[in-house]
Enzyme design. Structure first.
Site, PDB file in Angstrom:
ATOM      1  N   CYS A 204      -4.294  -1.827   0.956  1.00  0.00           N
ATOM      2  CA  CYS A 204      -3.086  -1.414   0.246  1.00  0.00           C
ATOM      3  C   CYS A 204      -2.906  -2.220  -1.036  1.00  0.00           C
ATOM      4  O   CYS A 204      -2.487  -1.673  -2.070  1.00  0.00           O
ATOM      5  CB  CYS A 204      -1.868  -1.565   1.145  1.00  0.00           C
ATOM      6  SG  CYS A 204      -1.618  -3.226   1.807  1.00  0.00           S
ATOM      7  N   HIS A 231       3.846 -10.007  -0.026  1.00  0.00           N
ATOM      8  CA  HIS A 231       3.496  -8.907   0.883  1.00  0.00           C
ATOM      9  C   HIS A 231       4.429  -8.839   2.078  1.00  0.00           C
ATOM     10  O   HIS A 231       4.747  -9.847   2.710  1.00  0.00           O
ATOM     11  CB  HIS A 231       2.053  -9.076   1.361  1.00  0.00           C
ATOM     12  CG  HIS A 231       1.439  -7.817   1.891  1.00  0.00           C
ATOM     13  ND1 HIS A 231       1.828  -7.235   3.077  1.00  0.00           N
ATOM     14  CD2 HIS A 231       0.474  -7.019   1.381  1.00  0.00           C
ATOM     15  CE1 HIS A 231       1.119  -6.133   3.273  1.00  0.00           C
ATOM     16  NE2 HIS A 231       0.297  -5.981   2.260  1.00  0.00           N
TER      17      HIS A 231
END
Length: 400
Positions: A204, A231
């Site tokens: 991602c 994150h």
């Protein structure tokens, strides 16, 4: 008096009810609240003969979101899911999601299979890929999202069984150097070849970083850079302090209570899909408590002098043209929650970046590490299907 206020309220309620009925009869709907880079319309596909036939191995975070997104595409149908979960539990986890809300269609269990929006999706629960009946269910493209199979020998088992599929897309970085890494909007449309059997959709964060790196490098040249991803929490983290394998002791600290420094190969992995960045980028991450949406900080030295306003204009132009659907752009004062459900790979935050001098700049870009990434994996399937001759390219497709 009180009776007059009650009567007035009753009249007002009847008036609003009448207006609502008139609006409904006229075909008007209540406005849908949209966020930056978010699709507001949801339409489910229940065509069992749709040309892109999908199978999912592993029904975790990415597997379930790939399912939701694929079911929105008219040219796709999910035919089979392999997961050790009980069917009733799969129904529950598909129906309700703490980050992305309820599934907007119907989900039932019938004869040990899922029935979603009236379409039956068969299930199996084996850990041996050679035992999954992909071929029997006419599956062509597999989303390999277990996290257990990230090399060609393991993934090829899906294609070498007595009931094989045709292609495997790994929803993670491949652990070998040979597996093609295809990132939509960067190299997927140009480098995918029909003879490829196993490909990786990268991570991602690589999807959130690589499009921006490509754009900035092509326009200004990146001499060198450091990337930091802030994150969101992932399933690999712990709810309370505990032990973790390996030497990264900090990874075992409580996810909701800490900002946790972590390593990431996402910056170096950009070179797998954009070779010009090889040796120029590295990075690290911080894991933070929110359960979804991350942000990347790309700090780099540019070869070509410029201004921050010129960079903003460059990114905005790309977001409306050549990289529409991949790179988003916003000048609003946004925060992470505003990007839950964002379909862009990454959304450039024009107001958050800073420039030290004409050759040194910090760029900030948000990405939904779950929904945005899963959307790109589904888009990658479409790109592959176009090259494989299963469907024709359409203007609405992202990444071409």
């Amino acid at each position: 008096g009180r009776s007059d206020r009650v009567a007035a309220a009753a009249i007002m309620l009847r008036t609003f009810t009448l207006l609502a009925l008139v609006a409904a009869a006229a075909g008007f709907n209540a406005p849908v609240h949209t966020r930056v880079g978010r699709s507001s319309a949801v339409r489910m596909s229940t065509d069992p003969d749709a040309p892109i036939k999908v199978g999912i191995n592993g029904f975790g975070r990415i597997g379930r979101l790939v399912f939701r997104i694929a079911m929105q595409r008219d040219n796709m149908v999910v035919k089979h899911i392999n997961s050790p979960m009980a069917p009733e539990y799969m129904k529950y986890l598909l129906s309700y999601d703490s980050a992305h809300g309820r599934y907007k269609g119907t989900v039932e269990v019938k004869d040990g299979n899922l029935v979603v929006d009236g379409l039956e999706i068969t299930l199996s629960a084996t850990r041996d890929p050679t035992e999954i009946p992909w071929g029997t269910r006419e599956v062509d493209y597999i989303c390999e999202s277990t996290g257990a199979f990230t090399t060609p020998p393991d993934c090829m088992k899906h294609l070498e069984s007595s009931s094989p599929a045709k292609k495997v897309i790994i929803s993670a970085p491949a652990k070998d150097a040979e597996t093609p890494t295809l990132v939509v909007g960067v190299n997927a449309a140009d480098e995918y070849k029909s003879e490829m059997k196993v490909v990786s959709c990268a991570s991602c964060t690589t999807n959130g970083l690589a499009p921006l790196v490509k754009l900035i490098d092509q326009e200004y040249g990146i001499a060198e850079g450091l990337m930091t991803t802030v994150h969101a929490t992932t399933a690999s983290q712990l709810t309370v302090d505990g032990s973790m394998k390996g030497s990264d002791w900090r990874a075992g600290r409580a996810a909701a209570a800490n900002i946790i420094p972590s390593s990431t190969g996402a910056a170096k992995a950009v070179a797998k899909c954009y070779p010009k960045s090889k040796g120029k980028l590295t990075g690290m991450g911080f894991r933070v408590p929110p359960i979804d949406v991350s942000v990347v900080d790309l700090t780099c030295r540019l070869e070509k002098s410029t201004t921050y306003d010129e960079i903003k204009a460059c990114v905005k132009k790309a977001s409306e043209g050549s990289m529409k659907g991949v790179i988003g752009y916003t000048e609003d004062q946004v925060v992470s929650q505003d990007f839950v459900g964002s379909t862009d790979s990454t959304t450039f935050d024009a107001g958050a970046g800073i420039m030290l001098n004409p050759n040194f700049v910090k760029l900030i870009s948000w990405y939904d590490n779950e929904w945005g990434y899963s959307t790109r994996l589904v888009d990658l399937m479409q790109i592959m299907a176009v090259a494989d001759g299963a469907v024709k390219k359409e203007k609405s497709m992202v990444g071409f």
